[in-house]
Write a protein that holds these residues in place. Structure first.
Motif, mmCIF file in Angstrom:
data_model
loop_
_atom_site.group_PDB
_atom_site.id
_atom_site.type_symbol
_atom_site.label_atom_id
_atom_site.label_comp_id
_atom_site.label_asym_id
_atom_site.label_seq_id
_atom_site.Cartn_x
_atom_site.Cartn_y
_atom_site.Cartn_z
ATOM 1 N N CYS A 1 -37.895 59.831 57.544
ATOM 2 C CA CYS A 1 -37.810 60.987 56.648
ATOM 3 C C CYS A 1 -36.414 61.093 56.018
ATOM 4 O O CYS A 1 -36.267 61.279 54.818
ATOM 5 C CB CYS A 1 -38.174 62.244 57.442
ATOM 6 S SG CYS A 1 -37.776 63.808 56.661
ATOM 7 N N LYS B 1 -33.052 64.140 61.682
ATOM 8 C CA LYS B 1 -33.209 63.659 63.066
ATOM 9 C C LYS B 1 -33.852 62.264 63.124
ATOM 10 O O LYS B 1 -33.515 61.461 63.984
ATOM 11 C CB LYS B 1 -34.060 64.659 63.848
ATOM 12 C CG LYS B 1 -34.273 64.289 65.298
ATOM 13 C CD LYS B 1 -34.753 65.489 66.094
ATOM 14 C CE LYS B 1 -34.967 65.131 67.554
ATOM 15 N NZ LYS B 1 -34.867 66.302 68.428
ATOM 16 N N CYS B 2 -34.815 61.997 62.201
ATOM 17 C CA CYS B 2 -35.465 60.679 62.294
ATOM 18 C C CYS B 2 -35.261 59.874 61.002
ATOM 19 O O CYS B 2 -35.175 60.434 59.907
ATOM 20 C CB CYS B 2 -36.945 60.820 62.637
ATOM 21 S SG CYS B 2 -37.949 61.512 61.337
ATOM 22 N N CYS C 1 -41.700 64.744 62.715
ATOM 23 C CA CYS C 1 -42.434 66.005 62.541
ATOM 24 C C CYS C 1 -43.157 66.000 61.200
ATOM 25 O O CYS C 1 -43.039 65.063 60.414
ATOM 26 C CB CYS C 1 -41.501 67.216 62.669
ATOM 27 S SG CYS C 1 -40.637 67.679 61.158
ATOM 28 N N CYS D 1 -34.130 67.392 58.158
ATOM 29 C CA CYS D 1 -33.095 67.765 59.138
ATOM 30 C C CYS D 1 -32.266 66.570 59.570
ATOM 31 O O CYS D 1 -31.245 66.730 60.233
ATOM 32 C CB CYS D 1 -33.735 68.449 60.343
ATOM 33 S SG CYS D 1 -34.421 67.303 61.559
HETATM 34 S S1 SF4 Z 1 -39.487 64.279 59.832
HETATM 35 FE FE1 SF4 Z 1 -38.838 66.172 60.773
HETATM 36 S S2 SF4 Z 1 -37.507 65.480 62.459
HETATM 37 FE FE2 SF4 Z 1 -37.656 63.763 61.062
HETATM 38 S S3 SF4 Z 1 -35.836 64.015 59.723
HETATM 39 FE FE3 SF4 Z 1 -37.645 64.928 58.725
HETATM 40 S S4 SF4 Z 1 -37.431 67.072 59.248
HETATM 41 FE FE4 SF4 Z 1 -36.181 65.968 60.733
#
Ligand code: SF4
Ligand SMILES: Cc1cc2nc3c(=O)[nH]c(=O)nc-3n(C[C@H](O)[C@H](O)[C@H](O)COP(=O)(O)O)c2cc1C
Length: 438
Positions: free
Chosen positions: A356, A352-353, A396, A350
């Motif tokens: 990842c 967000k972080c 996450c 996604c």
């Molecule tokens: S670990 Fe989760 S929150 Fe972080 S970028 Fe990946 S999907 Fe998004």
């Protein structure tokens, strides 16, 4: 295809799948003839706290991947707080290889609806949601039809069965993003926001949907509830193992003769499941497999006799996850399979972080290089180092899950990587695919 021996066939324990082959099993008339809504009538006569205790006693653990004890989760909902409570069913089922919730909702949607009503009564929720992935049009249609039928029969709506309990159930279709299966991203998406995970604490039990106490449970978890109410906790525990009670739907895919769903007591082995599925496809020998979807570390032919329950799989160095066993043979390449999974995680991250978002982006590039015949020995260290920076450092579980097949394939199949790097295996990707890397 080889027929399974009678003693292996006896390992099938159809509970959640028992109606799937009955004609018109999705209609309320058939469901009611086959014990349907009997558990609800029984449950509505019990005190809600006694139902929570029953689920605790049964040892039911979440079927969505993490195996969290369901009764304990329900018990976290504060009572008498004056706030609305919500039950949200996670029907996103996006984990690659997983295929148990969609067939359940297609063939026996009323078992889920009945479970929703009982669970909502137990946690004192008057509104429940089923969040189903957008592409699952057929399952969503069956589910919506079941909800309409349940309203018409007085199982949903005002004053259910004359008990004074009210419940509205909404089936909400998502837009098909894997991250929206993560429970807090799901809640954001349900509220109309972009689906991204929330910081925890606070947890959904106190600050979930619309900042109110919320239980999020998987389809299989909630659909198990009516059977436990009717059969009792002791009966449920006759199946499975000490800490992983009950039956489980194992979805088998890949190089086997008869892929599909096999419901067995938890603790069955892959050797037995393959026998139930008619053996491997002719000419194929097992080489590697996932016990619970692509986010769980790969296992090999050495692990054919590992008990497939939460503890057994953990002891073998993997995770039971969603019991999606994807089976690969000696004609499949673990490097290429891992690359395809990474493309998925890279696409579904996604953003967000940083670990990842950036880590998966870079690992995809390294895999493309290796598979195009331009890999170096240092690339293998880069992959492990990148995984080390993603695992446990991501916001996450998506990030953590992305590293599983990378580290486990390097552990068991390093030679396959070296064969690409040292030129013994012909490149699988063309120069054009490498140049197209973005
Ligand atoms: S670990 Fe989760 S929150 Fe972080 S970028 Fe990946 S999907 Fe998004
Ligand atoms: C990236 C990601 C995707 C997930 N997808 C699903 C899913 O599709 N269905 C599901 O039930 N749980 C999914 N989960 C787990 C949920 O966050 C949550 O643990 C689960 O819905 C809780 O239900 P249970 O206790 O009944 O297992 C996912 C988790 C992550 C990190």
């Amino acid at each position: 295809m080889t027929a399974p021996r009678p003693e292996t066939l006896a390992k099938l324990t159809p509970v959640l799948t028992k109606r799937w082959l009955s004609p018109d099993a999705w209609r309320i008339g058939t469901y009611e003839k086959l014990d349907g809504y009997a558990a609800l009538r029984k449950a509505l006569k019990a005190h809600p706290d006694d139902l929570i205790q029953l689920i605790k006693d049964s040892g039911l653990r979440g079927r969505g991947g993490a195996g969290f004890p369901t009764g304990l989760k329900w018990g976290f909902i504060p009572q008498g707080d004056g706030k609305p409570h919500y039950l949200v069913v996670n029907a996103d089922e996006g984990e690659p290889g997983t295929c148990k919730d969609l067939p359940l909702m297609t063939h026996d949607p009323h078992s889920l609806v009945e479970g929703v009503i009982i669970a909502s009564y137990a946690i004192r929720a008057n509104r429940a949601y089923i969040y189903i992935r957008g592409e699952a049009v057929h399952a969503a249609r069956r589910l919506r039809n079941a909800v309409r039928e349940a309203y018409a029969k007085g199982y949903l709506g005002r004053n259910i069965q004359g008990t004074g309990f009210d419940l509205d159930l909404v089936v909400h279709s998502g837009a098909g993003a894997y991250i929206c299966g993560e429970e807090t991203a799901l809640l954001d998406s349900l509220e109309g926001f972009r689906g991204q995970p929330r910081l925890r604490p606070p947890f959904p039990a106190t600050h979930g949907l619309y900042a109110s106490p919320t239980v999020v449970n998987n389809v299989g978890t909630i659909a198990s509830v009516p059977y436990i109410v009717l059969g009792g906790a002791d009966w449920w525990k006759t199946m499975g193992t000490e800490k992983s009670s009950g039956p489980m739907i194992y979805s088998l895919s890949g190089r086997i003769a008869n892929p599909g769903q096999f419901e067995c007591s938890m603790g069955i082995t892959l050797r037995e499941l393959i026998e139930l599925a008619g053996g491997m496809q002719p000419g194929h020998n097992l080489r590697f497999w996932t016990p619970g979807g692509s986010s769980t570390p790969l296992l090999t032919a050495e692990h054919l006799d590992v008990p497939l329950d939460f503890e057994g799989v953990a002891a073998a160095g993997s995770i039971l996850g969603t019991t999606a066993t994807q089976i690969f043979s000696d004609q499949d390449c673990p490097v290429y399979a891992t690359y395809r999974w990474l493309e998925f995680y890279h696409h579904e991250s996604c953003g967000k972080c940083t670990p990842c978002r950036e880590g998966n982006y870079w690992m995809v590039r390294v895999y493309r290089r290796i598979l195009a015949g331009h890999g170096t020995h240092e690339d293998l260290d880069t992959l492990l180092d990148t995984c080390d920076n993603i695992l446990g450092r991501s916001f996450c579980g998506l990030g953590d899950g992305a590293t599983s097949s990378v580290t486990s394939s390097l552990k068991y199949f390093k030679q396959d990587y070296l064969d690409y790097i040292e030129g013994r295996t012909a490149p699988k990707l063309s120069e054009k695919q490498l140049v197209g890397a973005h």
